[in-house]
Design a protein around this motif. Sequence first.
Motif, PDB file in Angstrom:
ATOM      1  N   ALA A 334       0.814  -1.227   0.000  1.00 17.22           N
ATOM      2  CA  ALA A 334       0.000   0.000   0.000  1.00 17.22           C
ATOM      3  C   ALA A 334       0.844   1.273   0.000  1.00 17.22           C
ATOM      4  CB  ALA A 334      -0.955   0.019   1.186  1.00 17.22           C
ATOM      5  N   ALA A 335       2.154   1.174  -0.277  1.00 19.29           N
ATOM      6  CA  ALA A 335       2.999   2.366  -0.338  1.00 19.29           C
ATOM      7  C   ALA A 335       2.795   3.066  -1.679  1.00 19.29           C
ATOM      8  CB  ALA A 335       4.466   1.991  -0.168  1.00 19.29           C
ATOM      9  N   PRO A 336       3.058   4.378  -1.754  1.00 20.88           N
ATOM     10  CA  PRO A 336       2.985   5.076  -3.038  1.00 20.88           C
ATOM     11  C   PRO A 336       3.969   4.468  -4.034  1.00 20.88           C
ATOM     12  CG  PRO A 336       3.141   6.627  -1.213  1.00 20.88           C
ATOM     13  CD  PRO A 336       3.412   5.280  -0.646  1.00 20.88           C
ATOM     14  N   ALA A 337       3.639   4.556  -5.319  1.00 16.04           N
ATOM     15  CA  ALA A 337       4.555   4.060  -6.342  1.00 16.04           C
ATOM     16  C   ALA A 337       5.849   4.850  -6.314  1.00 16.04           C
ATOM     17  CB  ALA A 337       3.904   4.146  -7.718  1.00 16.04           C
ATOM     18  N   VAL A 338       5.760   6.177  -6.190  1.00 15.29           N
ATOM     19  CA  VAL A 338       6.928   7.060  -6.102  1.00 15.29           C
ATOM     20  C   VAL A 338       6.668   8.053  -4.981  1.00 15.29           C
ATOM     21  CG1 VAL A 338       8.396   8.734  -7.287  1.00 15.29           C
ATOM     22  CG2 VAL A 338       7.381   6.835  -8.581  1.00 15.29           C
ATOM     23  N   GLU A 339       7.692   8.274  -4.174  1.00 19.29           N
ATOM     24  CA  GLU A 339       7.535   9.226  -3.074  1.00 19.29           C
ATOM     25  C   GLU A 339       8.822  10.015  -2.868  1.00 19.29           C
ATOM     26  OE1 GLU A 339       6.373   9.289   1.703  1.00 19.29           O
ATOM     27  OE2 GLU A 339       6.832   7.393   0.685  1.00 19.29           O
ATOM     28  N   PHE A 340       8.697  11.319  -2.766  1.00 16.36           N
ATOM     29  CA  PHE A 340       9.798  12.198  -2.388  1.00 16.36           C
ATOM     30  C   PHE A 340       9.540  12.655  -0.951  1.00 16.36           C
ATOM     31  CE2 PHE A 340      10.947  11.985  -6.650  1.00 16.36           C
ATOM     32  CZ  PHE A 340      12.107  12.707  -6.918  1.00 16.36           C
ATOM     33  N   ALA A 341      10.548  12.481  -0.099  1.00 18.75           N
ATOM     34  CA  ALA A 341      10.401  12.836   1.312  1.00 18.75           C
ATOM     35  C   ALA A 341      11.517  13.788   1.724  1.00 18.75           C
ATOM     36  CB  ALA A 341      10.418  11.580   2.180  1.00 18.75           C
ATOM     37  N   GLY A 342      11.209  15.074   1.761  1.00 16.23           N
ATOM     38  CA  GLY A 342      12.173  16.077   2.220  1.00 16.23           C
ATOM     39  C   GLY A 342      13.468  16.092   1.437  1.00 16.23           C
ATOM     40  N   VAL A 343      13.392  16.031   0.113  1.00 21.41           N
ATOM     41  CA  VAL A 343      14.584  15.888  -0.733  1.00 21.41           C
ATOM     42  C   VAL A 343      15.248  17.242  -0.984  1.00 21.41           C
ATOM     43  CG1 VAL A 343      15.405  15.308  -3.041  1.00 21.41           C
ATOM     44  CG2 VAL A 343      13.833  13.775  -1.853  1.00 21.41           C
ATOM     45  N   ASP A 344      16.547  17.305  -0.698  1.00 21.24           N
ATOM     46  CA  ASP A 344      17.412  18.411  -1.098  1.00 21.24           C
ATOM     47  C   ASP A 344      18.385  17.871  -2.139  1.00 21.24           C
ATOM     48  OD1 ASP A 344      16.214  20.050   0.767  1.00 21.24           O
ATOM     49  OD2 ASP A 344      17.805  19.829   2.261  1.00 21.24           O
ATOM     50  N   PHE A 345      18.679  18.696  -3.144  1.00 26.10           N
ATOM     51  CA  PHE A 345      19.602  18.227  -4.182  1.00 26.10           C
ATOM     52  C   PHE A 345      20.270  19.411  -4.853  1.00 26.10           C
ATOM     53  CE2 PHE A 345      20.197  17.336  -8.792  1.00 26.10           C
ATOM     54  CZ  PHE A 345      21.258  16.450  -8.658  1.00 26.10           C
ATOM     55  N   SER A 346      21.563  19.220  -5.171  1.00 23.36           N
ATOM     56  CA  SER A 346      22.321  20.197  -5.962  1.00 23.36           C
ATOM     57  C   SER A 346      23.294  19.430  -6.853  1.00 23.36           C
ATOM     58  CB  SER A 346      23.082  21.164  -5.049  1.00 23.36           C
ATOM     59  OG  SER A 346      23.984  20.449  -4.215  1.00 23.36           O
ATOM     60  N   TYR A 347      23.667  20.031  -7.977  1.00 27.06           N
ATOM     61  CA  TYR A 347      24.616  19.408  -8.895  1.00 27.06           C
ATOM     62  C   TYR A 347      26.029  19.747  -8.439  1.00 27.06           C
ATOM     63  CZ  TYR A 347      20.729  18.438 -12.038  1.00 27.06           C
ATOM     64  OH  TYR A 347      19.558  17.969 -12.583  1.00 27.06           O
ATOM     65  N   GLY A 348      26.698  18.790  -7.816  1.00 29.83           N
ATOM     66  CA  GLY A 348      28.053  19.019  -7.349  1.00 29.83           C
ATOM     67  C   GLY A 348      28.102  20.112  -6.303  1.00 29.83           C
ATOM     68  N   ASP A 349      28.993  21.089  -6.558  1.00 29.77           N
ATOM     69  CA  ASP A 349      29.147  22.208  -5.629  1.00 29.77           C
ATOM     70  C   ASP A 349      28.263  23.390  -6.004  1.00 29.77           C
ATOM     71  OD1 ASP A 349      31.092  20.785  -4.228  1.00 29.77           O
ATOM     72  OD2 ASP A 349      32.685  21.452  -5.584  1.00 29.77           O
ATOM     73  N   GLY A 350      27.325  23.184  -6.932  1.00 32.28           N
ATOM     74  CA  GLY A 350      26.466  24.271  -7.376  1.00 32.28           C
ATOM     75  C   GLY A 350      25.399  24.621  -6.354  1.00 32.28           C
ATOM     76  N   PRO A 351      24.594  25.613  -6.662  1.00 29.97           N
ATOM     77  CA  PRO A 351      23.526  26.028  -5.747  1.00 29.97           C
ATOM     78  C   PRO A 351      22.450  24.952  -5.649  1.00 29.97           C
ATOM     79  CG  PRO A 351      23.302  27.144  -7.855  1.00 29.97           C
ATOM     80  CD  PRO A 351      24.605  26.401  -7.904  1.00 29.97           C
ATOM     81  N   PRO A 352      21.644  24.967  -4.599  1.00 26.79           N
ATOM     82  CA  PRO A 352      20.570  23.978  -4.457  1.00 26.79           C
ATOM     83  C   PRO A 352      19.597  24.051  -5.634  1.00 26.79           C
ATOM     84  CG  PRO A 352      20.930  25.157  -2.402  1.00 26.79           C
ATOM     85  CD  PRO A 352      21.734  25.866  -3.439  1.00 26.79           C
TER      86      PRO A 352
END
Length: 577
Positions: A334-352
Motif C-alpha cells: 500500500a505504499a505510493p509508487a513514487v515518493e519524495f520525502a524532504g529531498v534536497d539536491f544540488s549538482y556538485g558544488d552548485g547552488p541547491p
Amino acid sequence: MSVKPRRIDLRALLPYLRPHRRVLLLVAALSLAGTLATLLQPLLTRAVLDAIGNSEPAGRLVAGLVALLAIVAGLNAVRDYLLQRTAEGVVLASRRTLAGHLLRLPIAEYDSRRTGDLLSRVGADTTLLRAVVTSGLIDMASGMIMIAGAVIAMVLLDPLMFTVTAGGVALALSGGMVVARRVRPASRAAQERIGEMTATVERALTAARTIRASRAEERETEAVGAAAEAAYRAGLRAARLQAWIGPIGVAAIQGAFLLVLGIGGARVADGSLSVGDLVAFVLFLFFLVMPLGRVLNVYTQLQMGLAALERIHEVLDLPLEPDAPQPAPRPVEAAPAVEFAGVDFSYGDGPPVLRQVSFAVPMGTRTALVGPSGAGKSSVLALVERFYEVDAGAVRIDGVDVRRLPREVLRGRLGYVEQEAPVLAGTLRANLLLTVPAATDAELLAVLDAVNLGDLVARTPDGLDAQVGEGGVLLSGGERQRLAIARTLLASPPILLLDEPTSNLDARNEAALRAAIDAVSADRTMIIVAHRLSTVIDADQIVVVDGGRVVAVGRHAELLDTSPLYRELATHQFLVT
C-alpha cells in the motif's frame, strides 16, 4: 568525483597480459631459441674463416651457417606474429574494459568531462599499449639475453678489447637513459593535448548546423586549429626527446666499432689475435650494441605506453555508479509508487536545485510536474532514475529507498523518456530493440503505430531497417521524440517518466500521442514533466514546482483557485481568461 592521477608501472599491464600467458611463454621460448641461434653465428663464422685460412674444407660449415640464418628468420617471424596477435588482444581487452567502465560511470562524471577526451582515451591511448607488447616486454627480455651472451663471448675472446669498448658503450647508454626517462611526461602531455583536440573537433561536428547558422565556421576552425597546434607543439617536445635516442645509439655503435678496429687491428698485426677471432669479436660487438640500442628504444616505447596506461587508469580508477546489494527489498504494501520525502539536491558544488521537496504519486495514477523553466522538474525525474544521489531526504519506489534497490531492479521498473529524446545512429529496429532485444517485428510495428509512426515504416522499402542517421538527423524533431517514446513503451514498465513528451509535436501528433499515452497508462504510474498544461489538465494530480520547491499540489480546477503561479501559467497558455 575526480580521482588524483597516480603514477603506475608495468604491473598495471598484468591483468591484460594474463589471458595471453601461454602464448607469451611460447613467444619467450621462441625468442630465447632465436637469440641462442644468433649467438652461434659468430662462432660458426670464425670456424669458416679459420677453415678457409687453413685450406680446410668449409662446405659443411657454410651450409650450417646458412641453415642457422634460416632458422633464426623463421623463429623470429613466428615470434613476431604471435606478439602482434597478443598486442591486438591487449588493445581489444583494454578497449572493452575502458568502454564498459565508461558506460557505468555516474552521470555526474559525464557532466564534468569532455566527450572527445574520453573518446581519445578509448581510441588513441589504448593503441599505444600495442607498442608495450610488441616492442616492449619480450624485446627487452630477448635483448638482455643477447647482451649477456655477447658479453660472455667477448670476455672469453679478448678481455682487454671488451673492457675498452664496454666503457664507451656504457657512457653513451647512460646518456640515452637520461633522455628516455624524460619521454614519459612529454608523451603524456602530448596525449592530453590530443584528447583536448579530439574534444574540440567533437564539439564542432556535433553542433555543425548551429555553427553554420551562426556563421561561426571561421571561429570554430580557428578553435580547432588552436587545439591542433597545441597538440602539435606537445608532440614536437616529445619528438625532440625521442630524436636523441637514435643518434646516441648510432654514436655508441660507431665509437665501439672504431675502438675495436683500432685495437683489434693492432693485435692482429702483432700476432696476438687471429683474424677469425677479430671478426667474431666484431660480430659479438654488434650483437651487444644493437640490442642495447633496441633496449633503449624499447624503454622509450614503454614510457610512452605507461603514460597512455596512466590516462586509461585515470578513468578506470573512477568509482562506478553506486549500486545496492542483491536481493532487492520487498515492496511495502500500500505504499505510493513514487515518493519524495524532504529531498534536497544540488549538482556538485552548485547552488541547491531542489529544497525540501515532498510529494507522493499513488500507484496507477498520473502525476504532472509543472512550473517555470529551471524550477527543478527534470531533476526530479533524474533522481527517480538515480542518475544522481540526493543531498538529503529520500526518494522511494514502492516504499523502498532507491539507494537500497539494485540498478537493474530499479530501472527495470522505470521507463524514462528524456527531454532531448535522443535517437541512436542506426536503424529504426536497432533503436527500438535497445530496451527489449527479443521483441518481434509485430511488437515493433504495433508500438510505432501507437505513437503515430506507422507511416515512417510504410514510406520506405527498408521498413524497420530504415536508417535514422547520426542522432536521428533523418527524422523530424517530432518523429525523434515519438521514436524515443515508442522505445520506452515497448518495455511496458510499471512506472513511466516522461520529460516534455510533446515539446516537439504539432497539434495533430500531440493529440495522437496523448491518445497513445492514455492507452498505455492503464494500470501504470506516470510522472510527466510538462510546459504545455493542455497535455496534463486531466492528470490525477499536478505538482507545481517553483525555485526548487513544491508550492502547490492538486487537480487542474483546484489549482486555478488555490495557486497563483499555476493560474498565471494557465493564463499565459490561454487555458483561462
